[in-house]
Write a protein that holds these residues in place. Structure first.
Motif, PDB file in Angstrom:
ATOM      1  N   VAL A  14     -13.849  81.635  12.331  1.00 57.78           N
ATOM      2  CA  VAL A  14     -14.847  82.706  12.279  1.00 57.78           C
ATOM      3  C   VAL A  14     -14.235  83.988  12.826  1.00 57.78           C
ATOM      4  O   VAL A  14     -13.794  84.039  13.978  1.00 57.78           O
ATOM      5  CB  VAL A  14     -16.098  82.332  13.107  1.00 57.78           C
ATOM      6  CG1 VAL A  14     -17.145  83.437  13.033  1.00 57.78           C
ATOM      7  CG2 VAL A  14     -16.688  81.004  12.631  1.00 57.78           C
ATOM      8  N   THR A  15     -14.211  85.032  12.011  1.00 57.44           N
ATOM      9  CA  THR A  15     -13.748  86.338  12.483  1.00 57.44           C
ATOM     10  C   THR A  15     -14.936  87.078  13.091  1.00 57.44           C
ATOM     11  O   THR A  15     -16.079  86.852  12.725  1.00 57.44           O
ATOM     12  CB  THR A  15     -13.146  87.168  11.344  1.00 57.44           C
ATOM     13  OG1 THR A  15     -14.128  87.357  10.330  1.00 57.44           O
ATOM     14  CG2 THR A  15     -11.923  86.486  10.750  1.00 57.44           C
ATOM     15  N   GLY A  16     -14.653  87.943  14.046  1.00 65.24           N
ATOM     16  CA  GLY A  16     -15.715  88.735  14.668  1.00 65.24           C
ATOM     17  C   GLY A  16     -16.645  87.921  15.538  1.00 65.24           C
ATOM     18  O   GLY A  16     -17.808  88.264  15.707  1.00 65.24           O
ATOM     19  N   ALA A  17     -16.154  86.827  16.128  1.00 65.80           N
ATOM     20  CA  ALA A  17     -17.015  85.924  16.885  1.00 65.80           C
ATOM     21  C   ALA A  17     -17.305  86.393  18.307  1.00 65.80           C
ATOM     22  O   ALA A  17     -17.952  85.687  19.061  1.00 65.80           O
ATOM     23  CB  ALA A  17     -16.399  84.527  16.915  1.00 65.80           C
ATOM     24  N   SER A  18     -16.880  87.584  18.679  1.00 69.15           N
ATOM     25  CA  SER A  18     -17.135  88.039  20.040  1.00 69.15           C
ATOM     26  C   SER A  18     -18.528  88.636  20.207  1.00 69.15           C
ATOM     27  O   SER A  18     -19.038  88.730  21.322  1.00 69.15           O
ATOM     28  CB  SER A  18     -16.069  89.033  20.485  1.00 69.15           C
ATOM     29  OG  SER A  18     -16.008  90.121  19.588  1.00 69.15           O
ATOM     30  N   PHE A  19     -19.181  89.022  19.099  1.00 64.76           N
ATOM     31  CA  PHE A  19     -20.543  89.550  19.197  1.00 64.76           C
ATOM     32  C   PHE A  19     -21.196  89.604  17.820  1.00 64.76           C
ATOM     33  O   PHE A  19     -20.543  89.395  16.796  1.00 64.76           O
ATOM     34  CB  PHE A  19     -20.548  90.950  19.844  1.00 64.76           C
ATOM     35  CG  PHE A  19     -19.764  91.983  19.079  1.00 64.76           C
ATOM     36  CD1 PHE A  19     -20.363  92.761  18.118  1.00 64.76           C
ATOM     37  CD2 PHE A  19     -18.410  92.180  19.335  1.00 64.76           C
ATOM     38  CE1 PHE A  19     -19.639  93.712  17.410  1.00 64.76           C
ATOM     39  CE2 PHE A  19     -17.676  93.127  18.649  1.00 64.76           C
ATOM     40  CZ  PHE A  19     -18.308  93.892  17.691  1.00 64.76           C
ATOM     41  N   GLY A  20     -22.467  89.878  17.805  1.00 62.79           N
ATOM     42  CA  GLY A  20     -23.215  90.078  16.558  1.00 62.79           C
ATOM     43  C   GLY A  20     -23.272  88.870  15.639  1.00 62.79           C
ATOM     44  O   GLY A  20     -23.416  87.734  16.079  1.00 62.79           O
ATOM     45  N   MET A  21     -23.168  89.142  14.336  1.00 65.62           N
ATOM     46  CA  MET A  21     -23.260  88.080  13.334  1.00 65.62           C
ATOM     47  C   MET A  21     -22.137  87.050  13.471  1.00 65.62           C
ATOM     48  O   MET A  21     -22.351  85.869  13.240  1.00 65.62           O
ATOM     49  CB  MET A  21     -23.240  88.669  11.921  1.00 65.62           C
ATOM     50  CG  MET A  21     -24.532  89.345  11.528  1.00 65.62           C
ATOM     51  SD  MET A  21     -24.426  90.072   9.878  1.00 65.62           S
ATOM     52  CE  MET A  21     -24.600  88.629   8.869  1.00 65.62           C
ATOM     53  N   GLY A  22     -20.952  87.501  13.845  1.00 63.47           N
ATOM     54  CA  GLY A  22     -19.841  86.568  14.028  1.00 63.47           C
ATOM     55  C   GLY A  22     -20.118  85.581  15.142  1.00 63.47           C
ATOM     56  O   GLY A  22     -19.858  84.383  15.010  1.00 63.47           O
ATOM     57  N   LEU A  23     -20.690  86.062  16.253  1.00 60.20           N
ATOM     58  CA  LEU A  23     -21.038  85.189  17.365  1.00 60.20           C
ATOM     59  C   LEU A  23     -22.135  84.209  16.958  1.00 60.20           C
ATOM     60  O   LEU A  23     -22.057  83.015  17.240  1.00 60.20           O
ATOM     61  CB  LEU A  23     -21.487  86.012  18.574  1.00 60.20           C
ATOM     62  CG  LEU A  23     -21.942  85.223  19.803  1.00 60.20           C
ATOM     63  CD1 LEU A  23     -20.832  84.306  20.302  1.00 60.20           C
ATOM     64  CD2 LEU A  23     -22.387  86.179  20.896  1.00 60.20           C
ATOM     65  N   ALA A  24     -23.140  84.691  16.252  1.00 59.54           N
ATOM     66  CA  ALA A  24     -24.224  83.818  15.785  1.00 59.54           C
ATOM     67  C   ALA A  24     -23.681  82.747  14.834  1.00 59.54           C
ATOM     68  O   ALA A  24     -24.093  81.581  14.896  1.00 59.54           O
ATOM     69  CB  ALA A  24     -25.302  84.646  15.089  1.00 59.54           C
ATOM     70  N   THR A  25     -22.742  83.132  13.985  1.00 59.77           N
ATOM     71  CA  THR A  25     -22.134  82.177  13.053  1.00 59.77           C
ATOM     72  C   THR A  25     -21.323  81.126  13.803  1.00 59.77           C
ATOM     73  O   THR A  25     -21.432  79.931  13.526  1.00 59.77           O
ATOM     74  CB  THR A  25     -21.238  82.918  12.044  1.00 59.77           C
ATOM     75  OG1 THR A  25     -22.044  83.861  11.318  1.00 59.77           O
ATOM     76  CG2 THR A  25     -20.573  81.962  11.074  1.00 59.77           C
ATOM     77  N   ALA A  26     -20.519  81.572  14.777  1.00 59.51           N
ATOM     78  CA  ALA A  26     -19.723  80.634  15.579  1.00 59.51           C
ATOM     79  C   ALA A  26     -20.626  79.658  16.328  1.00 59.51           C
ATOM     80  O   ALA A  26     -20.358  78.456  16.374  1.00 59.51           O
ATOM     81  CB  ALA A  26     -18.847  81.403  16.558  1.00 59.51           C
TER      82      ALA A  26
END
Length: 62
Positions: A14-26
């Protein structure tokens, strides 16, 4: 665990997993049993990957 999805034994990258949609996806993948991998934006190369448990992916900071 989400009864609809079972990702046990799978890895989610998952890219962008530090916040926002990426975190929700992770978090969603982790809650569904997947091991979650995410690239970092630091400029220092890592010599070894770091394993993160689903509990860490779901809310605690490393």
């Amino acid at each position: 665990m989400n009864p609809t999805y079972n990702f046990t034994g799978k890895v989610a990258f998952v890219t962008g997993a530090s916040f926002g949609m990426g975190l929700a996806t992770a978090r969603a993948f982790a809650e569904s049993g997947a091991a979650v991998a995410s690239p970092t934006s630091t400029k220092q190369p890592s010599t070894q990957p770091r394993r993160i448990s689903p509990t860490q992916a779901i809310g605690s900071s490393p």
